[in-house]
Motif scaffolding. Structure first.
Motif, short mmCIF file in Angstrom:
data_model
loop_
_atom_site.label_atom_id
_atom_site.label_comp_id
_atom_site.label_asym_id
_atom_site.label_seq_id
_atom_site.Cartn_x
_atom_site.Cartn_y
_atom_site.Cartn_z
N TYR A 169 89.99 24.46 47.09
CA TYR A 169 89.87 25.71 46.18
C TYR A 169 90.35 26.94 47.15
O TYR A 169 90.99 27.85 46.63
N GLY A 170 90.29 26.89 48.32
CA GLY A 170 90.75 27.89 49.44
C GLY A 170 92.14 28.02 49.13
O GLY A 170 92.40 29.29 48.85
N ILE A 171 93.04 27.07 48.98
CA ILE A 171 94.29 27.10 49.11
C ILE A 171 94.61 27.80 47.65
O ILE A 171 95.68 28.43 47.32
N THR A 172 94.02 27.10 46.39
CA THR A 172 94.33 27.44 45.24
C THR A 172 94.16 28.96 44.67
O THR A 172 94.90 29.81 44.22
N TYR A 173 92.80 29.43 45.55
CA TYR A 173 92.63 30.83 45.30
C TYR A 173 93.60 31.65 45.98
O TYR A 173 94.08 32.76 45.51
N SER A 174 94.03 31.42 47.10
CA SER A 174 94.85 32.06 48.02
C SER A 174 96.26 32.26 47.35
O SER A 174 96.89 33.13 47.11
N ILE A 175 96.65 31.08 46.85
CA ILE A 175 97.93 31.13 46.02
C ILE A 175 97.81 32.15 44.83
O ILE A 175 98.77 32.72 44.56
N ILE B 276 95.71 34.49 44.00
CA ILE B 276 95.62 35.81 44.39
C ILE B 276 97.19 36.34 44.88
O ILE B 276 97.67 37.62 44.64
N LEU B 277 97.97 35.70 45.67
CA LEU B 277 99.17 35.74 46.16
C LEU B 277 100.11 36.28 44.98
O LEU B 277 100.87 37.22 44.94
N LEU B 278 99.97 35.40 43.76
CA LEU B 278 100.86 35.46 42.80
C LEU B 278 100.39 36.63 42.00
O LEU B 278 101.40 37.42 41.14
N MET B 279 99.06 36.99 41.95
CA MET B 279 98.71 37.96 41.05
C MET B 279 99.38 39.32 41.74
O MET B 279 99.64 40.59 41.02
N PHE B 280 99.27 39.46 43.06
CA PHE B 280 99.60 40.72 44.05
C PHE B 280 101.17 40.77 43.96
O PHE B 280 101.43 42.18 43.31
N VAL B 281 101.87 39.77 43.65
CA VAL B 281 103.32 39.80 43.46
C VAL B 281 103.52 40.35 42.03
O VAL B 281 104.56 41.26 41.96
N CYS B 282 102.81 39.95 40.97
CA CYS B 282 103.22 40.45 39.83
C CYS B 282 102.49 41.92 39.51
O CYS B 282 103.27 42.48 38.72
N PHE B 283 101.50 42.11 40.08
CA PHE B 283 100.69 43.36 39.64
C PHE B 283 101.47 44.62 40.66
O PHE B 283 101.47 45.80 40.09
N TYR B 284 101.64 44.36 41.83
CA TYR B 284 102.04 45.36 42.76
C TYR B 284 103.29 46.21 42.36
O TYR B 284 103.62 47.58 42.40
N PRO B 285 104.44 45.69 41.77
CA PRO B 285 105.44 46.46 41.26
C PRO B 285 105.27 47.27 40.32
O PRO B 285 105.84 48.54 40.24
N PHE B 286 104.45 46.98 39.47
CA PHE B 286 103.87 47.92 38.25
C PHE B 286 103.06 48.96 38.83
O PHE B 286 103.14 50.25 38.39
N TYR B 287 102.19 48.49 39.69
CA TYR B 287 101.30 49.62 40.38
C TYR B 287 102.26 50.71 41.27
O TYR B 287 101.78 51.86 41.32
N TYR B 288 103.15 49.81 41.83
CA TYR B 288 104.02 51.10 42.64
C TYR B 288 104.60 52.03 41.53
O TYR B 288 104.92 53.44 42.08
#
Length: 294
Positions: A13-19, A21-33
Motif C-alpha cells: 500500500y505504501g508503494i501504491t499510494y506513493s505512485i 500521489i506522484l501521478l496525481m502531482f504530475v497531472c495536476f501541477y501543469p494546470f496549477y502552474y
C-alpha cells in the motif's frame, strides 16, 4: 505469518499510494502552474515561479476579456455547447432505444452506425455534403453533424438493455407507445449514462474549433476556442497593445506574451471544470454500467 502479511501489505500500500500521489502531482501541477502564472504579476512571474503566485493580479484576465470579439464568441460557444449537448443527448438516447426494439432492419442500421466509428468519408466529401445542405456558414453546422454519435449510441444501447423489461411491458399494457415509454420511463431511469454522455458531449462541443475554422467564415459565428486560438498565436502583439483597454486603475501594468497565453488557457479551460463536479456522482456509475454488456 500474519506479521509478514501485514508487513507486505504495508509495503504494498505504501508503494501504491506513493505512485498514485506522484501521478496525481504530475497531472495536476501543469494546470496549477498555468493558473498561478496567470494571476501573478507578469514582471515577477518572468523571474521564476513554482508553488505560489507572485504579486496576485487579474490584469491578464482583464486584458484578455477586453479583446475584440471575446464576449460575442463566448456567447456563441455557450449556445453551441448547450444546444449541441441537449440535441445530442436526446437524439442518441432515442436512437439507442429504438435499436433495442424489434424493428425491421434494426440490426443492419446499428451495424452501419458502428462502422462509422472506424471509417469516415474524409474532410472534402464532408464539406461538400454540408454545403449541399446549406449548413456551411450557419450556426447549425455546429449542431447537426454531431447530433448522433456511434460511441454514445453504443453506451446508451447497452445501458437501456440492462433495464428491467417488466417496466416497459407494464407500460404497454396500460396503452403507452414507444415515445411515452421512452420519455416517462427509459429516459428518467437512464440518468447515470445520460450524465456521462452529457459530460462527453459538452466537453467536445466546448473544445471544438476545427469545424468553425473549416465551415464558417462569418465573424459573428466565431466560437471562443477559435478566437482564443487566433489570439494565442498573437500573444506577443497583445502584450504590446495599449493598456487603454484595461479597467480604470490598471493602466501601466506590465503584460508579457507568456502571461497572456496563460490567461487565455485558463479562460478556455475553467468553464468545463465547473460543469464536471455536478455530474461526477453519475459519471463513474454511468460509464461502468454502459460498458458491461456488449
Amino acid at each position: 505469518m500474519e506479521k509478514r502479511k501485514k508487513r507486505s501489505d504495508v509495503v504494498f500500500y505504501g508503494i501504491t499510494y506513493s505512485i498514485m500521489i506522484l501521478l496525481m502531482f504530475v497531472c495536476f501541477y501543469p494546470f496549477y502552474y498555468v493558473f498561478i502564472y496567470s494571476i501573478s504579476d507578469s514582471a515577477l512571474a518572468q523571474k521564476g515561479i513554482s508553488l505560489l503566485p507572485k504579486g496576485i493580479t487579474l490584469t491578464n484576465y482583464v486584458k484578455v476579456m477586453n479583446l475584440e470579439g471575446i464576449m460575442r464568441s463566448f456567447g456563441v460557444s455557450i449556445s453551441r455547447t448547450v444546444a449541441g449537448t441537449l440535441i445530442t443527448v436526446v437524439a442518441c438516447s432515442f436512437f439507442a432505444y429504438l435499436v433495442t426494439k424489434e424493428l425491421y432492419g434494426r440490426k443492419l442500421i446499428y451495424r452501419f452506425v458502428i462502422i462509422t466509428m472506424y471509417f469516415n468519408s474524409g474532410l472534402i466529401p464532408c464539406y461538400l455534403t454540408l454545403k449541399a445542405y446549406h449548413l456551411t456558414n450557419t450556426f447549425w453546422v455546429y449542431i447537426i453533424p454531431g447530433a448522433v454519435s456511434a460511441y454514445y449510441v453504443v453506451l446508451l444501447k447497452t445501458f437501456i438493455e440492462s433495464l428491467p423489461m417488466s417496466l416497459e411491458e407494464s407500460a404497454k399494457l396500460d396503452g403507452a407507445g414507444y415515445i411515452v415509454i421512452f420519455f416517462k420511463i427509459i429516459f428518467p431511469l437512464s440518468k447515470p449514462i445520460l450524465a456521462t454522455i452529457t459530460v462527453f458531449s459538452a466537453v467536445a462541443q466546448w473544445n471544438n474549433w476545427f469545424d468553425n475554422y473549416i465551415y464558417v467564415q462569418d465573424d459573428s459565428l466565431k466560437t471562443l476556442q477559435l478566437v482564443l486560438y487566433e489570439y494565442l498565436n498573437q500573444a506577443s502583439q497583445i502584450s504590446q497593445m495599449s493598456t487603454s483597454t484595461l479597467q480604470h486603475g490598471l493602466e501601466g501594468a506590465s503584460i508579457t506574451a507568456q502571461s497572456v497565453r496563460m490567461a487565455i488557457t485558463m479562460v478556455a479551460t475553467l468553464p468545463v471544470l465547473f460543469v464536471y463536479p455536478f455530474m461526477q456522482k453519475y459519471f463513474v456509475k454511468g460509464i461502468m454500467l454502459g460498458a458491461v454488456k456488449g
